[in-house]
Design an enzyme around this catalytic site. Structure first.
Site, mmCIF file in Angstrom:
data_model
loop_
_atom_site.group_PDB
_atom_site.id
_atom_site.type_symbol
_atom_site.label_atom_id
_atom_site.label_comp_id
_atom_site.label_asym_id
_atom_site.label_seq_id
_atom_site.Cartn_x
_atom_site.Cartn_y
_atom_site.Cartn_z
ATOM 1 N N LYS A 228 -24.815 -28.775 25.273
ATOM 2 C CA LYS A 228 -25.709 -28.016 26.149
ATOM 3 C C LYS A 228 -26.709 -27.183 25.350
ATOM 4 C CE LYS A 228 -21.786 -27.165 29.009
ATOM 5 N NZ LYS A 228 -20.998 -26.035 29.454
ATOM 6 N N GLY B 95 -18.842 -20.263 28.826
ATOM 7 C CA GLY B 95 -20.110 -19.567 29.031
ATOM 8 C C GLY B 95 -19.964 -18.056 28.883
ATOM 9 N N ARG C 67 -5.224 -21.348 30.166
ATOM 10 C CA ARG C 67 -5.674 -20.250 31.023
ATOM 11 C C ARG C 67 -4.549 -19.716 31.919
ATOM 12 N NH1 ARG C 67 -11.824 -22.305 32.481
ATOM 13 N NH2 ARG C 67 -12.785 -21.279 30.683
HETATM 14 P P1 ADP Z 1 -18.274 -26.303 24.688
HETATM 15 O O1 ADP Z 1 -17.659 -26.726 25.995
HETATM 16 O O2 ADP Z 1 -17.278 -26.203 23.596
HETATM 17 O O3 ADP Z 1 -19.154 -25.109 24.830
HETATM 18 P P2 ADP Z 1 -20.443 -28.187 25.085
HETATM 19 O O4 ADP Z 1 -20.065 -28.237 26.505
HETATM 20 O O5 ADP Z 1 -21.751 -27.580 24.701
HETATM 21 O O6 ADP Z 1 -19.262 -27.493 24.231
HETATM 22 O O7 ADP Z 1 -20.507 -29.636 24.475
HETATM 23 C C1 ADP Z 1 -19.417 -30.504 24.472
HETATM 24 C C2 ADP Z 1 -19.871 -31.907 24.600
HETATM 25 O O8 ADP Z 1 -20.858 -32.231 23.647
HETATM 26 C C3 ADP Z 1 -18.709 -32.831 24.342
HETATM 27 O O9 ADP Z 1 -18.317 -33.409 25.554
HETATM 28 C C4 ADP Z 1 -19.272 -33.832 23.353
HETATM 29 O O10 ADP Z 1 -18.984 -35.164 23.715
HETATM 30 C C5 ADP Z 1 -20.755 -33.592 23.392
HETATM 31 N N1 ADP Z 1 -21.396 -33.953 22.130
HETATM 32 C C6 ADP Z 1 -21.017 -33.613 20.897
HETATM 33 N N2 ADP Z 1 -21.782 -34.209 19.968
HETATM 34 C C7 ADP Z 1 -22.687 -34.965 20.631
HETATM 35 C C8 ADP Z 1 -23.730 -35.847 20.240
HETATM 36 N N3 ADP Z 1 -23.991 -36.063 18.943
HETATM 37 N N4 ADP Z 1 -24.424 -36.467 21.195
HETATM 38 C C9 ADP Z 1 -24.154 -36.253 22.508
HETATM 39 N N5 ADP Z 1 -23.182 -35.441 22.938
HETATM 40 C C10 ADP Z 1 -22.444 -34.803 22.030
HETATM 41 MG MG MG Z 2 -18.418 -27.773 27.658
#
Ligand code: ADP
Ligand code: MG
Length: 393
Positions: A198, A374, A36
């Protein structure tokens, strides 16, 4: 009126306030990824090339309106110095009495960085008073903080409304163009890969995606409500119960629209999420009682990679497993690689997904790596972003 960008504004010799997104990941006071910061440099250098006095501001983390030294922007000033190859002035408080005097004494091309805006409650409260104070420092307002454009906060929303000369920075422009291309000019097949944790945050994005994508590949915790809705056991996997009904409806809707939603057919599972936990591979989409799904399995990886190979447009958000813990990173690594090897138009967005792409050093093989988490999701959903709206008219 469409928004203007910095290269269309009159900034010659002006005092230019640039709202940046310096919300970078820190560990023990050290910056772990400076994407960033790097991404903000072209806009700053452009302003310098026009002999502007450059005033930079950003938030970092969630200090909740109070001073929190662990969330100071001082390390950012040090990093900016390396990229800009010149000293960066630092003001400990964006509302300090002495700031006006300091700015008056700055020479053209000088750069000043304010301490974390969120040390004041006025920032997240979108306070008019707080914005008014900031507005006194500059003649022109520029928003280059795409990652914060979905927040109606003072430096993003209330502040630009106080300027007649205002616009987006070069990073904001690049993000808007790259994401607009996903909405307006994609070549089919368009494959969307969604994972991460999320789930409830992303459900509205899913609704929009099944209207436009040809295939949706699900992984991470995103997959479990869908598996559950299809009647599979998910054991102790992370599951938001409210999402199961939504998943059920989305599966029906997708069927009607002839969109393929593809779910993992196998998983890596463990009883706890630990580097030395006992890890098992399931033979099928079901996760046994007492076990947790922590990554997609090898059959799933193979199938997803084949689909990704044929895609012409790809958007990816959300890791396929808990990639931060070594035994559960294979799925995320394989998907990142499959997308990186695709020669079509490929975009990754989301804080953790982008961190994964950097971890595997694949960032240069994507058409666009979005600095917004987001914000990129909301933009793709078609939600008007307050920070962009405030630059219009
Ligand atoms: P991004 O930041 O790319 O939008 P998110 O914040 O939605 O992604 O999700 C990222 C998190 O999801 C990671 O920290 C990862 O550890 C978690 N995650 C991925 N797969 C699983 C799973 N099967 N169970 C629980 N958490 C998970
Ligand atoms: Mg995230």
């Amino acid at each position: 009126m469409p928004i203007q960008y910095i290269d269309e504004l009159n900034i010659e010799n002006a005092r230019v306030f640039i709202r940046c997104d310096f919300n970078v990941p820190l560990k023990d006071g050290h910056i772990t990824n400076d994407l960033r910061i790097k991404a903000s440099i072209p806009t700053i250098e452009y302003a310098q090339s026009k002999n502007a006095k450059v005033i930079l501001a950003s938030h970092l983390g969630r200090p909740k309106g109070k001073i929190d030294k662990t969330l100071s922007l001082e390390p950012i000033a040090e990093r900016l110095l390396i990229y800009l190859k010149r000293e960066v002035f630092f003001s400990n408080d964006c509302q300090a009495y002495g700031n006006l005097k300091l700015i008056e004494q700055m020479r053209p091309q000088d750069v000043l960085l304010f301490e974390n805006l969120r040390f004041h409650p006025g920032e997240t409260n979108n306070s008019h008073h707080f914005a008014l104070q900031l507005s006194k420092y500059a003649d022109v307002y520029v928003n280059d903080a795409f990652g914060a454009a979905h927040r109606a906060h003072a430096s993003v929303e209330a502040l630009p409304k106080l300027f007649s000369e205002k616009g987006g920075g070069l990073l904001l422009k690049k993000e808007i163009q790259a994401l607009t291309a996903l909405i307006e000019n994609r070549t089919p097949p368009y494959v969307v890969v969604l994972g991460g944790g999320k789930v409830s945050d992303k459900v509205s994005l899913l609704r929009q995606i099944i209207d436009v994508a040809d295939t949706l590949l699900l992984g991470g915790a995103m997959a479990y409500p869908f598996l559950k809705a299809q009647g599979f056991e998910v054991g102790n996997s992370k599951l938001e119960e409210e999402a199961v009904d939504i998943a059920h409806d989305l599966l029906q809707e997708a069927k009607k629209k002839k969109i393929q939603i593809i779910l993992p057919r196998d998983h890596w599972v463990a009883k706890r999420c630990d580097v030395d936990a006992e890890v098992e591979k399931t033979p099928s989409p079901a996760i046994p009682k007492g076990w947790m799904g922590l990554d997609i399995g090898p059959k799933t990886i193979l199938q997803y990679a084949q689909i990704l190979e044929k895609a012409k447009t790809i958007f990816w958000n959300g890791p396929m497993g808990i990639f931060e813990v070594a035994p559960f990173e294979q799925g995320t690594f394989a998907i990142a690689e499959a997308i990186a090897n695709n020669n079509g138009y490929t975009v990754v967005g989301g804080g953790d997904s982008v961190a994964a792409v950097y971890k595997y050093q694949l960032q240069l093989k994507f058409s666009h790596v979005s600095t917004g988490g987001g914000a990129s999701l909301e933009f793709l959903q078609g939600t008007p972003l307050p920070g962009i709206l405030a630059l219009e008219g």
